[in-house]
Design a protein around this motif. Structure first.
Motif, PDB file in Angstrom:
ATOM      1  N   HIS A  11      23.147   2.453   9.697  1.00  0.00           N
ATOM      2  CA  HIS A  11      21.555   2.852   9.555  1.00  0.00           C
ATOM      3  C   HIS A  11      21.058   2.410  10.914  1.00  0.00           C
ATOM      4  CE1 HIS A  11      17.550   3.133   7.386  1.00  0.00           C
ATOM      5  NE2 HIS A  11      17.374   2.257   8.477  1.00  0.00           N
ATOM      6  N   GLU A  12      21.157   1.358  11.470  1.00  0.00           N
ATOM      7  CA  GLU A  12      20.521   0.954  12.852  1.00  0.00           C
ATOM      8  C   GLU A  12      21.066   1.876  13.922  1.00  0.00           C
ATOM      9  OE1 GLU A  12      17.818  -1.049  12.493  1.00  0.00           O
ATOM     10  OE2 GLU A  12      17.903  -1.332  10.454  1.00  0.00           O
ATOM     11  N   HIS A  46      18.922   4.663  13.811  1.00  0.00           N
ATOM     12  CA  HIS A  46      17.710   4.877  14.544  1.00  0.00           C
ATOM     13  C   HIS A  46      17.981   4.756  16.121  1.00  0.00           C
ATOM     14  CE1 HIS A  46      15.123   3.941  11.245  1.00  0.00           C
ATOM     15  NE2 HIS A  46      15.685   2.923  10.820  1.00  0.00           N
ATOM     16  N   GLU A 101      13.349   6.652   7.976  1.00  0.00           N
ATOM     17  CA  GLU A 101      14.329   6.043   7.098  1.00  0.00           C
ATOM     18  C   GLU A 101      15.401   6.892   6.372  1.00  0.00           C
ATOM     19  OE1 GLU A 101      14.636   2.829   7.538  1.00  0.00           O
ATOM     20  OE2 GLU A 101      12.678   2.958   8.894  1.00  0.00           O
TER      21      GLU A 101
HETATM   22 ZN   LIG Z   1      15.465   1.662   9.055  1.00  0.00          ZN
END
Ligand SMILES: [Zn+2]
Length: 172
Positions: free
Chosen positions: A96-97, A100, A129
């Motif tokens: 997830h990071e 980003h 998100e």
């Molecule tokens: Zn996030």
């Protein structure tokens, strides 16, 4: 917490990006994506500016934070350790990071502070998100690998949770 709104990006476009990121390291057909090796060894090669910090648990309440403008990902120590030992939820956090990092760099997909915006009314594909979660799902359990498998098999083979397996199968 500040809410952000991102430029729209579809699952299909995110899938193209994660597919490329797998391909450059020759992992397109790999069921179990080695996300920590990718994080520690591959990312610094793809992006020499990339840096990461592992932060002791008492100094960080979030699992991970990405500062795309500083080329920096911070992971909480326990999350880092659990991801290294293969815990699905923590592997997902790291992916997830990374999402980003790639999606929300200045000059790629713009992020704007969503002022006076009801976060529930922002379409999913403009929610950073949602974008990072979709990136993580597509990186760890791509459609061509999950197709034809059961949810349990996906979770086992790809090292993801049953929830992520279910979402990826539905979207495969
Ligand atoms: Zn996030």
């Amino acid at each position: 917490m500040t809410q952000y709104i991102a430029d729209p990006i579809s699952r299909k476009s995110i899938r193209v990006l994660t597919g490329m990121l797998r391909k450059v390291v020759d992992l397109d057909d790999e069921g179990y994506f080695p996300v920590m090796e990718y994080f520690e060894l591959v990312l610094p090669q793809i992006d020499p500016l990339f840096e990461y910090e592992i932060v002791p648990i008492q100094y960080m309440k979030e699992y991970g934070i990405t500062y795309p403008e500083k080329n920096l990902i911070r992971l909480r120590e326990d999350v880092y350790e659990k991801a290294v030992s293969g815990i699905a939820r923590d592997r997902f956090t790291v992916a997830h990071e990374i999402g980003h990092y790639f999606l929300h760099k200045p000059g790629s997909i713009a992020l704007a502070r969503a002022r006076n915006v009801d976060i529930d009314r922002i379409p999913a594909y403009q929610n950073p998100e949602w974008q990072a979660n979709t990136f993580a799902g597509e990186l760890l359990a791509p459609s061509h690998i999950v197709r034809g498998l059961s949810i349990k098999e996906i979770a086992m083979n790809c090292g993801v949770s049953l929830d992520v397996a279910r979402i990826q199968l539905k979207n495969s």
